[in-house]
Design an enzyme around this catalytic site. Structure first.
Site, mmCIF file in Angstrom:
data_model
loop_
_atom_site.group_PDB
_atom_site.id
_atom_site.type_symbol
_atom_site.label_atom_id
_atom_site.label_comp_id
_atom_site.label_asym_id
_atom_site.label_seq_id
_atom_site.Cartn_x
_atom_site.Cartn_y
_atom_site.Cartn_z
ATOM 1 N NE ARG A 1 -16.752 6.742 -7.939
ATOM 2 C CZ ARG A 1 -16.300 5.604 -8.454
ATOM 3 N NH1 ARG A 1 -15.171 5.087 -8.022
ATOM 4 N NH2 ARG A 1 -16.995 4.966 -9.395
ATOM 5 C CG HIS B 1 -1.359 1.323 1.682
ATOM 6 N ND1 HIS B 1 -0.783 2.027 2.712
ATOM 7 C CD2 HIS B 1 -2.354 2.098 1.188
ATOM 8 C CE1 HIS B 1 -1.420 3.188 2.841
ATOM 9 N NE2 HIS B 1 -2.367 3.254 1.948
#
Lengths: 299, 299
Positions: free
Chosen positions: B260, B112
């Site tokens: 979102r 990540h």
């Protein structure tokens, strides 16, 4: 023994009885199911013995995973904790049964229930409820589940309110207010001033969990299912995890108050899936099912 | 154009460049990978156009799932939001690239990374980092990963601090302070007063993500794996989900600020498992791996 202590004692007995009865039902559903039982103890905020609990975890072919837990905890609390309840309370007492059943067959709904009695300082109350998370649009099952609770709560006149509280509570606000399942009933901080009556309602509710779930679960238990059914279930279980970890106050409360992590997170499904912008196939039963994850009048 | 606006513009260009380059690397790793690309727009707190983003999601046989997102957002903010940053700011501007790669092979680590520049009112800063979540105890890989970051940060003298910040941040406090993976580097709210130097460090960091991850990932890509390797990976991915949903401030910030949802939660692994009191087999590589989820000096 004063009246409150008497009801605390018999509510704890009730909670243990429900635990045993639900475990028996699970074994009837899945005779090969594997059971792990753990008795645990905790210390209170000052490090003195503060009660504990009994965790029962099931893994099987029909019950993919289930947890049926009871606890009886008490003692000193972090003053910050007490303040949340509007007083300067520094002691608590709580008992309850908390359970989750994730069946293997996507035609059999997941269910969750909890019945508890809590005292912080001088204040005490009952709370809890039961809710259903189905993955297949068997509307008659949803009506049956709600029907049991409406009937149980009929004499008290609380069905509509508890159903609406449940609809609002088990909602993924970050997913356009999609519900986790099709709801059920939920109440909290309930104290009418009549301890005997409040206890009796809490007892009645706890007695209705088995008839609300097991008849419909057993009826679907041996149905054939498709790969699509399973994929949809795994996707919805992902949403279940999102709810429990992002929004569930019980989970947060448990983890932040240094509860037993493995007993709290036994609520998570054994397997789940996350899919970017998941959409069920057009005109599939799963697309139909999506319509039911919204507040609805069932009975 | 003033100096700040100039660096905002070129940092956004950098972020888009890293997005493209990482996507190219993913396609090289998994030539059959399936890509979904979504350009999205948002409104600011007052309902005016507030920028948007570009979400790229990958699904494949070698890359089980990955998300490589950029966004450039701006406009009016909820005053409560501004107050968190110690002022009465009512506007913000932010750009960044955020990525997550969950390979299919348990011998290949999850990774990540995030590189961002943020301005709230008059204040602005850089932040981000990169971390590794391996499932197999290849200590040489962990040293290699940290080695790249130590070298990248050498000239700035920030490796040790950023490594420690990362160790502390990516920790499951509810799991006895087990780390999510083996750490990496992380920094936030960084503004030394020298914009050019701060930009240059942020740019350098973003350029080091590819060499920190892809060489070691590609080296492990075609290794054989066992069922036990996979089970351990799925279990650890469950812990990954727990961290992201319970603790990650970026996820919370995104969801609470009406971001979102699908772009934010693309960080979750495609599949994961939850097991009550999971324990790897004694003397297995997985038991060994557990030792590495603790702060350690790597290089």
């Amino acid at each position: 023994m004063n009246q409150l202590d008497k009801y605390k004692e018999i509510f704890f007995q009730q909670v243990r009885k429900i635990q045993d009865e639900v475990c028996d039902q699970i074994k009837l559903m899945d005779p090969e199911v594997q059971l792990t039982e753990d008795q645990w103890e905790r210390n209170d905020f000052e490090g003195n013995p503060g009660g504990g609990g009994l965790t029962r975890v099931f893994l099987g072919d029909k019950i993919e995973n289930a947890g049926v837990n009871t606890s009886l905890v008490f003692g000193k609390i972090d003053p910050k904790f007490g303040q949340k309840f509007g007083g300067d309370a520094d002691t608590m007492w709580a008992t309850g049964v908390s359970l989750i059943i994730h069946p293997r067959n996507p035609r059999v709904p997941t269910t969750h229930a909890n019945f508890r009695m809590i005292q912080i300082g001088e204040k005490f109350w009952f709370g809890g409820g039961a809710d259903l998370t189905p993955y297949y649009p068997y509307e008659e099952d949803f009506k049956e589940f709600h029907g049991v609770w409406k009937k149980a709560l009929g004499p008290y006149g609380h069905y509509q309110k508890m159903k609406e509280t449940c609809d609002t509570y088990f909602t993924n606000t970050h997913r356009d207010n999609e519900m986790r399942g099709i709801g059920g009933i939920f109440y909290d901080h309930f104290n009418s001033g009549n301890l005997e009556a409040d206890f009796e309602m809490a007892r009645t509710l706890s007695e209705h969990f088995i008839p609300s779930y097991f008849p419909l679960a057993n009826r679907r238990l041996n149905e054939e299912w498709t790969e699509e059914d399973e994929e949809f279930m795994l996707h919805r279980r992902g949403r279940y995890v999102e709810f429990n970890l992002l929004h569930d106050r019980g989970t947060k409360f448990g983890l932040e108050s240094n509860g037993r992590t493995d007993s709290i997170l036994v609520s998570l499904p054994r397997r789940c899936m996350y899919t970017y912008q998941y959409a069920p196939k057009p005109a599939s039963p799963h697309e139909k099912m999506m319509e039911y994850y919204r507040p609805k009048d069932w009975v």
